[in-house]
Design an enzyme around this catalytic site. Sequence first.
Site, PDB file in Angstrom:
ATOM      1  N   GLU A 128      89.579  75.407  90.276  1.00 31.30           N
ATOM      2  CA  GLU A 128      90.956  75.464  90.788  1.00 31.30           C
ATOM      3  C   GLU A 128      90.835  75.629  92.304  1.00 31.30           C
ATOM      4  OE1 GLU A 128      93.910  75.245  89.245  1.00 31.30           O
ATOM      5  OE2 GLU A 128      93.143  75.068  87.210  1.00 31.30           O
TER       6      GLU A 128
ATOM      7  N   CYS B 147      97.840  78.444  97.440  1.00 30.04           N
ATOM      8  CA  CYS B 147      97.217  77.121  97.304  1.00 30.04           C
ATOM      9  C   CYS B 147      98.242  76.005  97.162  1.00 30.04           C
ATOM     10  CB  CYS B 147      96.273  77.132  96.116  1.00 30.04           C
ATOM     11  SG  CYS B 147      97.096  77.687  94.608  1.00 30.04           S
TER      12      CYS B 147
ATOM     13  N   LYS C 206      84.447  74.756  99.332  1.00 28.57           N
ATOM     14  CA  LYS C 206      83.062  74.992  99.766  1.00 28.57           C
ATOM     15  C   LYS C 206      82.314  75.799  98.692  1.00 28.57           C
ATOM     16  CE  LYS C 206      81.139  77.490 103.223  1.00 28.57           C
ATOM     17  NZ  LYS C 206      81.631  78.696 103.715  1.00 28.57           N
ATOM     18  N   VAL C 207      82.909  76.885  98.238  1.00 25.69           N
ATOM     19  CA  VAL C 207      82.252  77.696  97.205  1.00 25.69           C
ATOM     20  C   VAL C 207      82.310  76.961  95.852  1.00 25.69           C
ATOM     21  CG1 VAL C 207      82.179  79.948  96.069  1.00 25.69           C
ATOM     22  CG2 VAL C 207      82.732  79.815  98.495  1.00 25.69           C
ATOM     23  N   GLY C 208      83.351  76.144  95.678  1.00 24.13           N
ATOM     24  CA  GLY C 208      83.439  75.329  94.458  1.00 24.13           C
ATOM     25  C   GLY C 208      82.200  74.455  94.295  1.00 24.13           C
TER      26      GLY C 208
ATOM     27  N   SER D 149      87.879  78.338  97.310  1.00 27.06           N
ATOM     28  CA  SER D 149      87.737  77.236  98.270  1.00 27.06           C
ATOM     29  C   SER D 149      86.824  76.138  97.719  1.00 27.06           C
ATOM     30  CB  SER D 149      87.141  77.780  99.571  1.00 27.06           C
ATOM     31  OG  SER D 149      85.840  78.262  99.308  1.00 27.06           O
TER      32      SER D 149
HETATM   33  N1  LIG Z   1      93.983  76.055  92.655  1.00 26.10           N
HETATM   34  C1  LIG Z   1      94.337  77.326  92.649  1.00 26.10           C
HETATM   35  O1  LIG Z   1      94.904  77.836  91.683  1.00 26.10           O
HETATM   36  C2  LIG Z   1      94.037  78.201  93.827  1.00 26.10           C
HETATM   37  C3  LIG Z   1      94.558  79.488  93.853  1.00 26.10           C
HETATM   38  C4  LIG Z   1      94.267  80.305  94.934  1.00 26.10           C
HETATM   39  C5  LIG Z   1      93.480  79.849  95.960  1.00 26.10           C
HETATM   40  N2  LIG Z   1      93.001  78.581  95.916  1.00 26.10           N
HETATM   41  C6  LIG Z   1      92.196  78.078  97.027  1.00 26.10           C
HETATM   42  O2  LIG Z   1      91.220  79.056  97.350  1.00 26.10           O
HETATM   43  C7  LIG Z   1      90.937  79.033  98.733  1.00 26.10           C
HETATM   44  C8  LIG Z   1      90.998  80.425  99.308  1.00 26.10           C
HETATM   45  O3  LIG Z   1      90.384  81.354  98.481  1.00 26.10           O
HETATM   46  P1  LIG Z   1      89.090  82.211  98.869  1.00 26.10           P
HETATM   47  O4  LIG Z   1      88.964  82.199 100.360  1.00 26.10           O
HETATM   48  O5  LIG Z   1      89.143  83.528  98.172  1.00 26.10           O
HETATM   49  O6  LIG Z   1      87.952  81.391  98.245  1.00 26.10           O
HETATM   50  P2  LIG Z   1      86.396  81.691  98.303  1.00 26.10           P
HETATM   51  O7  LIG Z   1      85.862  80.441  97.745  1.00 26.10           O
HETATM   52  O8  LIG Z   1      85.943  82.136  99.625  1.00 26.10           O
HETATM   53  O9  LIG Z   1      86.181  82.921  97.297  1.00 26.10           O
HETATM   54  C9  LIG Z   1      86.347  82.797  95.906  1.00 26.10           C
HETATM   55  C10 LIG Z   1      85.234  83.543  95.225  1.00 26.10           C
HETATM   56  O10 LIG Z   1      83.978  82.994  95.626  1.00 26.10           O
HETATM   57  C11 LIG Z   1      83.076  84.047  96.018  1.00 26.10           C
HETATM   58  N3  LIG Z   1      82.246  83.559  97.143  1.00 26.10           N
HETATM   59  C12 LIG Z   1      82.613  83.478  98.455  1.00 26.10           C
HETATM   60  N4  LIG Z   1      81.597  82.944  99.179  1.00 26.10           N
HETATM   61  C13 LIG Z   1      80.578  82.686  98.326  1.00 26.10           C
HETATM   62  C14 LIG Z   1      79.254  82.127  98.470  1.00 26.10           C
HETATM   63  N5  LIG Z   1      78.800  81.731  99.647  1.00 26.10           N
HETATM   64  N6  LIG Z   1      78.483  82.015  97.365  1.00 26.10           N
HETATM   65  C15 LIG Z   1      78.941  82.405  96.160  1.00 26.10           C
HETATM   66  N7  LIG Z   1      80.169  82.932  95.972  1.00 26.10           N
HETATM   67  C16 LIG Z   1      80.985  83.082  97.024  1.00 26.10           C
HETATM   68  C17 LIG Z   1      83.974  85.205  96.404  1.00 26.10           C
HETATM   69  O11 LIG Z   1      83.284  86.416  96.158  1.00 26.10           O
HETATM   70  C18 LIG Z   1      85.201  85.038  95.537  1.00 26.10           C
HETATM   71  O12 LIG Z   1      85.112  85.747  94.320  1.00 26.10           O
HETATM   72  C19 LIG Z   1      91.955  78.104  99.338  1.00 26.10           C
HETATM   73  O13 LIG Z   1      91.357  76.841  99.560  1.00 26.10           O
HETATM   74  C20 LIG Z   1      93.030  77.970  98.259  1.00 26.10           C
HETATM   75  O14 LIG Z   1      93.769  76.776  98.310  1.00 26.10           O
HETATM   76  C21 LIG Z   1      93.244  77.763  94.875  1.00 26.10           C
END
Ligand SMILES: NC(=O)c1ccc[n+]([C@@H]2O[C@H](COP(=O)([O-])OP(=O)(O)OC[C@H]3O[C@@H](n4cnc5c(N)ncnc54)[C@H](O)[C@@H]3O)[C@@H](O)[C@H]2O)c1
Length: 479
Positions: A212, A247, A193-195, A191
């Site tokens: 990504e 995504c 937000k975490v990005g 996501s």
């Molecule tokens: N561009 C792409 O290839 C692609 C592919 C799949 C998903 N996505 C996007 O990802 C999102 C959904 O995925 P998600 O919910 O797993 O994402 P997420 O950001 O919640 O989780 C991704 C990673 O971040 C870690 N994480 C979660 N919260 C955190 C925090 N507060 N601090 C540090 N690390 C943390 C998780 O452990 C996980 O490994 C959607 O927006 C989707 O569009 C993009």
Amino acid sequence: MSQVDAEGVVDGLRRTYISGKTKSYEWRVSQLKALLKITTHHDKEVVEALRADLKKPEHEAYVHEIFMVSNACKSALKELHQWMKPQKVKTSLATYPSSAEIVSEPLGVVLVITAWNYPFLLALDPMIGAIAAGNCVVLKPSEIAPATSALLAKLLNQYVDTSAIRVVEGAVPEMQALLDQRWDKIFYTGSSKVGQIVLSSAAKHLTPVVLELGGKCPTVVDANIDLKVAARRIISWKWSGNSGQTCISPDYIITTEENAPKLVDAIKCELESFYGKDPLKSQDMSSIINERQFERMTGLLDDKKVSDKIVYGGQSDKSNLKIAPTILLDVSEDSSVMSEEIFGPLLPIITVGKIEECYKIIASKPKPLAAYLFTNDKKRTEEFVSNVSAGGITINDIALHFLEPRLPFGGVGESGMGSYHGKFSFDAFSHKKSVLKRSFGGEVAARYPPYAPWKLHFMEAILQGDIFGLLKAWLGWSS
Ligand SMILES: NC(=O)c1ccc[n+]([C@@H]2O[C@H](COP(=O)([O-])OP(=O)(O)OC[C@H]3O[C@@H](n4cnc5c(N)ncnc54)[C@H](O)[C@@H]3O)[C@@H](O)[C@H]2O)c1
């Protein structure tokens, strides 16, 4: 994992990297072959893990994850030698006589963080690039897909060189411990937000990142097209794409008021032929990943601005975390379903008077990861490609640009930065080192003091590649 444990993992990998082991062609090939073996010897376990995490149908587990990983491995194995070769480039008059090349060197110790929706593919696909490029890697799978995370940890420990490739399972505390370390690259899928958290942690060590991310992917449907084919293709990457938890799924559709009823009928008809009259009972559609996401999705439908806009579906089964394919017609632009990424089985349709109005709607939102157009009009296609800024575009289908290894896959603006797939994955994890070679010949007095006007003219001509100017300076003519 504590801070000290994370430091220990990175220190160990850094020692391996410094030893030079991961740079050899043979090491890279052996590790890629190990990944390939995982896909061929353990495919059934992967299918089971994906079923446990997402009730992912076997067909989707193979087509969208296992085959994708094995193809990426095979293509890296086939092309690695070529990718690793220094790329010769032409030199200019400024450096004459010389030769020059671009040498791809590994970055060092890299971190790959993945999302839960394609937990096998999104973990191994970037790792293939990192290994092909000769790096040491830590993989942090998503804790939200625990069965796949555990399987990846087990299989990678069994198959790969753990002095160079490690898996760290866990959630936010583990992520924080990892993000506090110094990396040579962080590749993050998830996501926005975490990005942002990843990007600000990376900034502390000036670590480059690939992000990504996601976003709202628009799908524009023009009139006078084969609606049956368009409907089937939309369904194939909306509901058959992990129940919309993809995504690059179509997030919303834009079509004309006139075309909308025909499009809705076509989608309804194909949905029924795919999933029957009671889609909640179908085994061919993934569930929602967890209760939190289920509540978020049903919350979007409960919004007063959209609850009376459902023209198909809307049913849900909390005990199985299933939500039926749901179409919403003419939802208001300021509803939550139109302002946040849906990432689930709801499909709003926005209607416009003229199809050209789509550009204003798309431009009013952050740049999407993907954009789609169904049309028979070549001019409209050109106009769409030129007007719509998106990570990638597929015309007359959905998501297929993602499957093409010779195209880079990545976002733009809020949908991400950097890209991968095929050679682009290798490049994402390599530094492109410029190397220029000279002999001791070709001395040019004009480079050195004492400076004089003719020397300046000479240097100007050399830097501009101006042979006539060079001759003039040489002969002492001034302009
Ligand atoms: N561009 C792409 O290839 C692609 C592919 C799949 C998903 N996505 C996007 O990802 C999102 C959904 O995925 P998600 O919910 O797993 O994402 P997420 O950001 O919640 O989780 C991704 C990673 O971040 C870690 N994480 C979660 N919260 C955190 C925090 N507060 N601090 C540090 N690390 C943390 C998780 O452990 C996980 O490994 C959607 O927006 C989707 O569009 C993009």
